[in-house]
Design an enzyme around this catalytic site. Structure first.
Site, PDB file in Angstrom:
ATOM      1  N   ARG A 141       0.816  -1.390  -0.004  1.00  0.00           N
ATOM      2  CA  ARG A 141       0.033  -0.086   0.209  1.00  0.00           C
ATOM      3  C   ARG A 141       0.854   1.423  -0.080  1.00  0.00           C
ATOM      4  O   ARG A 141       0.298   2.388  -0.214  1.00  0.00           O
ATOM      5  CB  ARG A 141      -1.114   0.120   1.259  1.00  0.00           C
ATOM      6  N   TYR A 144       0.943   4.296  -2.342  1.00  0.00           N
ATOM      7  CA  TYR A 144      -0.333   5.197  -2.409  1.00  0.00           C
ATOM      8  C   TYR A 144      -0.192   6.010  -1.050  1.00  0.00           C
ATOM      9  O   TYR A 144      -0.123   7.401  -1.227  1.00  0.00           O
ATOM     10  CB  TYR A 144      -1.674   4.547  -2.517  1.00  0.00           C
ATOM     11  N   LYS A 148       1.036   9.912  -1.025  1.00  0.00           N
ATOM     12  CA  LYS A 148       0.132  10.949  -0.719  1.00  0.00           C
ATOM     13  C   LYS A 148       0.810  11.629   0.571  1.00  0.00           C
ATOM     14  O   LYS A 148       0.762  13.028   0.638  1.00  0.00           O
ATOM     15  CB  LYS A 148      -1.252  10.238  -0.377  1.00  0.00           C
ATOM     16  N   ARG A 185     -13.087  -1.338  -4.781  1.00  0.00           N
ATOM     17  CA  ARG A 185     -13.383  -0.900  -3.412  1.00  0.00           C
ATOM     18  C   ARG A 185     -14.892  -1.582  -3.065  1.00  0.00           C
ATOM     19  O   ARG A 185     -15.510  -1.967  -3.575  1.00  0.00           O
ATOM     20  CB  ARG A 185     -13.352   0.506  -3.471  1.00  0.00           C
ATOM     21  N   VAL A 187     -17.692  -0.891  -1.423  1.00  0.00           N
ATOM     22  CA  VAL A 187     -18.888  -0.594  -1.238  1.00  0.00           C
ATOM     23  C   VAL A 187     -19.555  -1.063  -3.109  1.00  0.00           C
ATOM     24  O   VAL A 187     -20.358  -1.700  -3.157  1.00  0.00           O
ATOM     25  CB  VAL A 187     -19.212   1.021  -1.610  1.00  0.00           C
ATOM     26  N   SER A 188     -18.415  -0.662  -3.841  1.00  0.00           N
ATOM     27  CA  SER A 188     -19.324  -0.899  -5.324  1.00  0.00           C
ATOM     28  C   SER A 188     -18.822  -2.647  -5.359  1.00  0.00           C
ATOM     29  O   SER A 188     -19.809  -3.201  -6.168  1.00  0.00           O
ATOM     30  CB  SER A 188     -18.260  -0.145  -6.420  1.00  0.00           C
ATOM     31  N   ASN A 189     -17.985  -3.202  -5.035  1.00  0.00           N
ATOM     32  CA  ASN A 189     -17.693  -4.524  -5.186  1.00  0.00           C
ATOM     33  C   ASN A 189     -19.200  -5.409  -4.469  1.00  0.00           C
ATOM     34  O   ASN A 189     -19.775  -6.044  -5.197  1.00  0.00           O
ATOM     35  CB  ASN A 189     -16.637  -5.070  -4.277  1.00  0.00           C
ATOM     36  N   ASP A 272      -3.945  -4.099   5.412  1.00  0.00           N
ATOM     37  CA  ASP A 272      -5.034  -3.544   5.519  1.00  0.00           C
ATOM     38  C   ASP A 272      -5.512  -2.833   6.824  1.00  0.00           C
ATOM     39  O   ASP A 272      -5.536  -3.580   7.860  1.00  0.00           O
ATOM     40  CB  ASP A 272      -6.249  -4.686   5.038  1.00  0.00           C
ATOM     41  N   ARG A 274      -6.919  -1.871  10.448  1.00  0.00           N
ATOM     42  CA  ARG A 274      -7.987  -2.667  11.036  1.00  0.00           C
ATOM     43  C   ARG A 274      -9.303  -1.707  11.433  1.00  0.00           C
ATOM     44  O   ARG A 274     -10.391  -2.202  11.681  1.00  0.00           O
ATOM     45  CB  ARG A 274      -7.401  -3.095  12.269  1.00  0.00           C
TER      46      ARG A 274
HETATM   47  P1  NAD Z   1     -10.826   7.541  -9.228  1.00  0.00           P
HETATM   48  O1  NAD Z   1      -9.675   6.512  -9.550  1.00  0.00           O
HETATM   49  O2  NAD Z   1     -12.294   7.238  -9.613  1.00  0.00           O
HETATM   50  O3  NAD Z   1     -10.290   8.996  -9.852  1.00  0.00           O
HETATM   51  C1  NAD Z   1      -8.968   9.318 -10.063  1.00  0.00           C
HETATM   52  C2  NAD Z   1      -8.746   9.913 -11.450  1.00  0.00           C
HETATM   53  O4  NAD Z   1      -7.229  10.285 -11.716  1.00  0.00           O
HETATM   54  C3  NAD Z   1      -9.176   9.148 -12.739  1.00  0.00           C
HETATM   55  O5  NAD Z   1      -9.928   9.819 -13.479  1.00  0.00           O
HETATM   56  C4  NAD Z   1      -7.860   8.811 -13.117  1.00  0.00           C
HETATM   57  O6  NAD Z   1      -8.128   8.354 -14.771  1.00  0.00           O
HETATM   58  C5  NAD Z   1      -7.237  10.049 -13.031  1.00  0.00           C
HETATM   59  N1  NAD Z   1      -5.623   9.803 -13.086  1.00  0.00           N
HETATM   60  C6  NAD Z   1      -4.931   8.883 -12.364  1.00  0.00           C
HETATM   61  N2  NAD Z   1      -3.695   9.219 -12.833  1.00  0.00           N
HETATM   62  C7  NAD Z   1      -3.655  10.081 -13.232  1.00  0.00           C
HETATM   63  C8  NAD Z   1      -2.308  10.706 -14.097  1.00  0.00           C
HETATM   64  N3  NAD Z   1      -1.095  10.510 -13.805  1.00  0.00           N
HETATM   65  N4  NAD Z   1      -2.707  11.990 -14.741  1.00  0.00           N
HETATM   66  C9  NAD Z   1      -4.242  12.473 -14.865  1.00  0.00           C
HETATM   67  N5  NAD Z   1      -5.118  11.907 -14.384  1.00  0.00           N
HETATM   68  C10 NAD Z   1      -4.767  10.693 -13.999  1.00  0.00           C
HETATM   69  O7  NAD Z   1     -10.690   7.841  -7.644  1.00  0.00           O
HETATM   70  P2  NAD Z   1     -11.474   8.920  -6.898  1.00  0.00           P
HETATM   71  O8  NAD Z   1     -12.351   8.206  -5.933  1.00  0.00           O
HETATM   72  O9  NAD Z   1     -12.383   9.694  -7.593  1.00  0.00           O
HETATM   73  O10 NAD Z   1     -10.393   9.567  -6.102  1.00  0.00           O
HETATM   74  C11 NAD Z   1     -10.010  11.048  -6.342  1.00  0.00           C
HETATM   75  C12 NAD Z   1      -9.027  11.488  -5.415  1.00  0.00           C
HETATM   76  O11 NAD Z   1      -9.612  11.536  -4.302  1.00  0.00           O
HETATM   77  C13 NAD Z   1      -7.823  10.681  -5.523  1.00  0.00           C
HETATM   78  O12 NAD Z   1      -6.469  11.468  -5.634  1.00  0.00           O
HETATM   79  C14 NAD Z   1      -7.953   9.773  -4.487  1.00  0.00           C
HETATM   80  O13 NAD Z   1      -6.664   9.560  -3.717  1.00  0.00           O
HETATM   81  C15 NAD Z   1      -8.439  10.932  -3.393  1.00  0.00           C
HETATM   82  N6  NAD Z   1      -9.338  10.107  -2.299  1.00  0.00           N
HETATM   83  C16 NAD Z   1     -10.366   9.403  -2.574  1.00  0.00           C
HETATM   84  C17 NAD Z   1     -11.114   8.708  -1.633  1.00  0.00           C
HETATM   85  C18 NAD Z   1     -12.313   8.043  -1.837  1.00  0.00           C
HETATM   86  O14 NAD Z   1     -12.791   7.183  -0.848  1.00  0.00           O
HETATM   87  N7  NAD Z   1     -13.014   8.091  -2.974  1.00  0.00           N
HETATM   88  C19 NAD Z   1     -10.461   8.670  -0.403  1.00  0.00           C
HETATM   89  C20 NAD Z   1      -9.220   9.315  -0.022  1.00  0.00           C
HETATM   90  C21 NAD Z   1      -8.795   9.920  -1.075  1.00  0.00           C
HETATM   91  N1  UDP Z   2     -12.905  -5.465   1.438  1.00  0.00           N
HETATM   92  C1  UDP Z   2     -13.753  -6.461   1.563  1.00  0.00           C
HETATM   93  N2  UDP Z   2     -14.125  -7.107   0.261  1.00  0.00           N
HETATM   94  C2  UDP Z   2     -14.085  -6.557  -1.000  1.00  0.00           C
HETATM   95  C3  UDP Z   2     -13.208  -5.339  -1.056  1.00  0.00           C
HETATM   96  C4  UDP Z   2     -12.913  -4.860   0.208  1.00  0.00           C
HETATM   97  O1  UDP Z   2     -13.831  -7.139   2.401  1.00  0.00           O
HETATM   98  O2  UDP Z   2     -14.510  -7.094  -1.840  1.00  0.00           O
HETATM   99  C5  UDP Z   2     -12.296  -4.810   2.764  1.00  0.00           C
HETATM  100  C6  UDP Z   2     -10.899  -4.520   2.358  1.00  0.00           C
HETATM  101  O3  UDP Z   2     -10.275  -5.621   2.923  1.00  0.00           O
HETATM  102  C7  UDP Z   2     -10.957  -2.937   3.624  1.00  0.00           C
HETATM  103  C8  UDP Z   2     -12.030  -2.482   3.359  1.00  0.00           C
HETATM  104  O4  UDP Z   2     -13.043  -3.621   2.882  1.00  0.00           O
HETATM  105  O5  UDP Z   2     -10.458  -3.799   4.997  1.00  0.00           O
HETATM  106  C9  UDP Z   2     -12.257  -1.400   2.599  1.00  0.00           C
HETATM  107  O6  UDP Z   2     -11.501  -1.427   1.348  1.00  0.00           O
HETATM  108  P1  UDP Z   2     -11.484  -0.594   0.224  1.00  0.00           P
HETATM  109  O7  UDP Z   2     -10.657  -1.350  -0.910  1.00  0.00           O
HETATM  110  O8  UDP Z   2     -12.674  -0.270  -0.145  1.00  0.00           O
HETATM  111  O9  UDP Z   2     -10.784   0.579   0.714  1.00  0.00           O
HETATM  112  P2  UDP Z   2      -9.409   1.105   1.750  1.00  0.00           P
HETATM  113  O10 UDP Z   2     -10.054   1.750   2.936  1.00  0.00           O
HETATM  114  O11 UDP Z   2      -8.883  -0.401   2.433  1.00  0.00           O
HETATM  115  O12 UDP Z   2      -8.384   1.713   1.231  1.00  0.00           O
END
Ligand code: NAD
Ligand code: UDP
Length: 312
Positions: A141, A144, A148, A185, A187-189, A272, A274
């Site tokens: 991990r 990422y 960040k 992720r 929720v979508s899974n 992962d 906890r």
């Molecule tokens: P996502 O994967 O749907 O969106 C990321 C976007 O960035 C995509 O459109 C992808 O094509 C684009 N991208 C990736 N690498 C690129 C690059 N090198 N140049 C240009 N574009 C690039 O994810 P998301 O959930 O929409 O997340 C958006 C941002 O929010 C991310 O930076 C992510 O780290 C941050 N974030 C999201 C969550 C969440 O739960 N959704 C949580 C924490 C942080």
């Molecule tokens: N997870 C799960 N089943 C799945 C996908 C994820 O049980 O099909 C768990 C994963 O191991 C983690 C939590 O759900 O503990 C959230 O995972 P996600 O990938 O959504 O985001 P994270 O917060 O770990 O970046």
């Protein structure tokens, strides 16, 4: 009129942000390399005179004239950011350097979409912004998490060294319509699996926790933060503090979707976290922000989106 640059604007969060800013009548320039994002997410905005889409990778410099930069480019799902981990770090670090350089030249205010992952697998619960985190620097991990973290460092150094107006937002798990069905992720899974009648894949025992924020709440917080006084740099946590185990999430999804899916248990991926729950006192005090959409309502809207998408 404000000219906004949204990197990662064709992704899940970015496309909702483009929607809101375009509807507010602001100028929107969306930049994306379409690694996880898609033109489909923005197709409905392409006939708007104040919204524009450009294919560009933020690891390369960008020369445009803007007033505000929302730096969201980066794959957010563990499956996707681990697919090409070197590119993930480059996107966070080189991407931040390029966007900060752009902000320095143009005088633009710049917001970083940081993450609760900067706290790693936390010993402090709920997580406050003052907690420095517990992150493995060499695990799967890390591309990422450390990418960040380094981006946050760059933001604060540009602020101290070059007086840039910065906003660092630590986003906790956010979900909603336009997540990719193969996003990976949780929720979508779970929703896609339940709709298709497939097994629900619980990683580990399912006792690990997350706190899920609906996308509309998060985008509202992001816009409020960007507009807040310049002395408020963050970092600020944003997310929904109501915490659930993954087993509870699976039960909620099954209740809403119905069907015959069974729970199956897969090994827990390395590192992962906890537990995860945001302390959002700072966002409440400085922005008057807190989430309004509860998990049940947010899940209903997301299930309905995936039913339409999958024609189910
Ligand atoms: P996502 O994967 O749907 O969106 C990321 C976007 O960035 C995509 O459109 C992808 O094509 C684009 N991208 C990736 N690498 C690129 C690059 N090198 N140049 C240009 N574009 C690039 O994810 P998301 O959930 O929409 O997340 C958006 C941002 O929010 C991310 O930076 C992510 O780290 C941050 N974030 C999201 C969550 C969440 O739960 N959704 C949580 C924490 C942080
Ligand atoms: N997870 C799960 N089943 C799945 C996908 C994820 O049980 O099909 C768990 C994963 O191991 C983690 C939590 O759900 O503990 C959230 O995972 P996600 O990938 O959504 O985001 P994270 O917060 O770990 O970046």
């Amino acid at each position: 009129m404000q000219r906004n640059l949204i990197t990662g604007g064709a992704g899940f969060l970015g496309s909702h942000l483009c929607d809101r800013l375009t509807a507010l009548g602001e100028d929107v320039l969306c930049v994306d390399n379409f690694f996880t994002g898609s033109k489909r997410n923005l197709a409905h905005l392409m006939d708007k005179p104040n919204c524009e889409l450009m294919r560009h990778d933020v690891t390369f410099p960008l020369y445009v004239e803007v007033d505000r930069i929302f730096n969201l480019a980066c794959p957010a799902s563990p499956v996707h950011y681990q697919h090409d981990p070197v590119q993930t770090t480059k996107t966070s670090v080189h991407g931040a350097i390029n966007m900060l350089g752009l902000a320095k030249r143009t005088g633009a205010r710049i917001l970083q979409a940081s993450t609760s992952e900067v706290y790693g697998d936390p010993e402090v619960h709920p997580q406050t912004e003052g907690y420095w985190g517990r992150v493995n620097p060499i695990g799967i991990r890390s591309c990422y998490d450390e990418g960040k973290r380094c981006a946050e460092t760059l933001f604060f150094d540009y602020h101290r060294q070059h007086q840039l107006q910065i906003k660092v937002m630590r986003i906790f798990n956010t979900y909603g319509p336009r997540m990719h069905p193969q996003d990976g992720r949780v929720v979508s899974n779970f929703i896609v699996q339940a709709i298709k009648g497939e097994d629900i894949t619980i990683y580990g025992t399912g006792q690990q926790t997350r706190s899920f924020c609906y996308v509309d709440d998060l985008v509202e917080g992001m816009i409020l933060f960007m507009r807040s006084p310049s002395d408020f740099t963050g970092p600020v946590n944003m997310g929904n503090p109501v915490e659930f185990t993954m087993l509870q999430l699976a039960e909620h999804v099954l209740q809403l979707v119905g069907g015959k899916s069974k729970l199956v248990f897969h090994p827990l991926p390395a590192d992962d976290p906890r537990q995860r729950q945001p302390d959002i006192s700072l966002a409440k005090a400085r922005l008057g922000w807190e989430p309004k959409v509860c998990l049940e309502d947010g899940l209903k809207r997301t299930v309905s989106y995936f039913r339409d998408l999958l024609n189910a």
